[in-house]
Design a protein around this motif. Structure first.
Motif, short mmCIF file in Angstrom:
data_model
loop_
_atom_site.label_atom_id
_atom_site.label_comp_id
_atom_site.label_asym_id
_atom_site.label_seq_id
_atom_site.Cartn_x
_atom_site.Cartn_y
_atom_site.Cartn_z
N LEU A 152 0.84 -1.19 0.00
CA LEU A 152 0.00 0.00 0.00
C LEU A 152 0.88 1.24 0.00
O LEU A 152 1.86 1.31 0.74
CB LEU A 152 -0.91 0.02 1.23
N LYS A 160 -2.99 3.59 5.92
CA LYS A 160 -2.16 2.50 5.39
C LYS A 160 -1.89 1.43 6.44
O LYS A 160 -2.04 0.23 6.17
CB LYS A 160 -0.84 3.06 4.85
N SER A 164 -3.28 -2.37 6.49
CA SER A 164 -2.28 -3.43 6.36
C SER A 164 -2.49 -4.51 7.41
O SER A 164 -2.43 -5.71 7.12
CB SER A 164 -0.87 -2.85 6.48
N ASN A 176 3.65 -1.37 3.58
CA ASN A 176 3.14 -0.05 3.19
C ASN A 176 4.27 0.97 3.18
O ASN A 176 5.19 0.91 4.00
CB ASN A 176 1.97 0.40 4.08
N LEU A 200 -3.58 4.53 -1.88
CA LEU A 200 -4.69 5.00 -1.06
C LEU A 200 -4.65 6.52 -1.01
O LEU A 200 -3.58 7.11 -0.82
CB LEU A 200 -4.61 4.44 0.36
#
Length: 279
Positions: A152, A160, A164, A176, A200
Motif C-alpha cells: 500500500l 495505510k 495493512s 506499506n 490509497l
C-alpha cells in the motif's frame, strides 16, 4: 412484545468460544438502528451450567435481546427456557446456518467448540502475514518487499497501517510505503513484480482533519505548517495520484471508507489479479 421507546437496549451475547462471530453479527444488525444504542454484555467461553448461571443472573437484572453461539444442547435448552419465562427474544446465530448446511450436505455437525480456531495451515499463514506486515510498516525493510502479497502506498493519514494489519489478519502479507513530495520513493517499488501495489488517497479536507486531530491527541505540534495546510495537502494528494497513474497502480479513495471496506476493495483487486493468466 411491546415496542421499545427508550434510546438504549441491553444486548446479551453468549458464546462457548471467543465470541468473535457473535459480536460481529450482533454489531452489524445493531448498526441498522442508529437511534438505539446497544449496551453489550459479552460472555465468552460459557461451557458449563455454573457459568451459564452467572449469565442468567445478568439477563434477569438487565433484560434485553439474547443472542448465542452455544453448541451444547443442555445449555441451549436451559437458556431458551429461561428466556421464554422472562418473555425475552433469544436466538442462536449459528443454528439456522447449521441446519441449512445439514439439510444440503446430509451430515451431522461435529459439535466442536471453536472449530474455526484450530491451529491449521491457514492459522499459521495469518500469523506469518502479521509478522511480515509489522516488519514492513511505514516503509521499513523495503529491500524484501518482493515477498509481499500487497504493498500500500499513500500520503500520511490515509489509513495505510490499520488497513495493512486488517489484511494481515486475513492472511495477506502487506507492506506499506509513505509517499512524501520531494522525497524519492524507494527504488524497490519500481521493480516489484509479485506484489499488487495499491495507492490509497483521501480528500485534502479529510486528511487535514485527521492530522489536526492526531496532533491534538499527541499534544504535539509541527514546526512545518505544511503538514496541516490545505493547499499543501492538496498538492500531496495530487502528487500521490500522479505517481500511481504513472505506474498503473490502482487507486482507492478512502475518504468515506472504513478500514474493513478499504481492505475488502484491496482483496477484490488481489483476487482479480490472481485470476489473470500468468504472462
Amino acid at each position: 412484545m411491546p415496542q421499545r421507546t427508550g434510546t438504549y437496549f441491553h444486548l446479551h451475547l453468549i458464546s462457548d468460544a471467543t465470541g468473535e462471530t457473535l459480536i460481529t453479527v450482533a454489531r452489524a444488525a445493531a448498526a441498522q438502528y442508529a437511534r438505539m444504542t446497544p449496551v453489550e454484555h459479552v460472555y465468552p467461553l460459557v461451557r458449563t451450567q455454573k457459568q451459564l448461571d452467572r449469565v442468567i443472573e445478568e439477563i434477569e437484572e438487565s433484560p434485553g435481546i439474547v443472542l448465542f453461539t452455544l453448541l451444547e444442547a443442555d445449555l441451549v435448552q436451559r437458556l431458551d427456557k429461561k428466556c421464554r419465562e422472562l418473555g425475552l427474544p433469544c436466538l442462536s446465530i449459528l443454528g439456522p446456518v447449521l441446519q441449512l448446511f445439514q439439510s444440503y450436505l446430509g451430515a451431522e455437525t461435529i459439535h466442536r467448540v471453536g472449530a474455526q480456531h484450530v491451529l491449521n495451515a491457514e492459522y499459521f499463514q495469518r500469523i506469518d502475514a502479521l509478522n511480515f506486515t509489522m516488519l514492513h510498516d511505514d516503509g521499513q525493510h523495503v529491500e524484501d518487499l518482493e515477498q509481499a502479497d500487497v504493498v500500500l502506498v499513500g500520503v500520511s493519514r490515509t489509513s495505510k497501517t490499520p488497513t495493512s494489519i486488517y489484511l494481515a489478519n486475513r492472511g495477506v502479507k502487506t507492506g506499506n510505503v509513505p509517499l512524501v513530495p520531494g522525497i524519492p520513493t524507494p527504488q524497490q517499488l519500481d521493480t516489484l513484480t509479485k506484489p499488487l501495489v495499491v495507492g490509497l488517497y483521501a480528500s485534502p479536507e479529510r486528511i487535514v482533519q485527521i492530522r489536526q486531530n492526531r496532533l491534538l491527541g499527541l499534544k504535539a505540534h509541527k514546526d512545518d505548517d505544511q503538514y496541516i495546510d490545505k493547499q499543501a495537502v492538496t498538492e500531496e494528494v495530487a502528487f500521490s495520484r500522479r505517481l500511481c497513474a504513472k505506474n498503473n497502480w490502482p487507486l482507492i479513495d478512502v475518504t468515506r471508507r472504513s478500514i474493513e471496506e478499504t481492505a475488502a476493495a484491496v482483496m477484490k483487486l488481489l483476487a482479480e489479479r490472481r485470476r489473470q493468466p500468468a504472462p
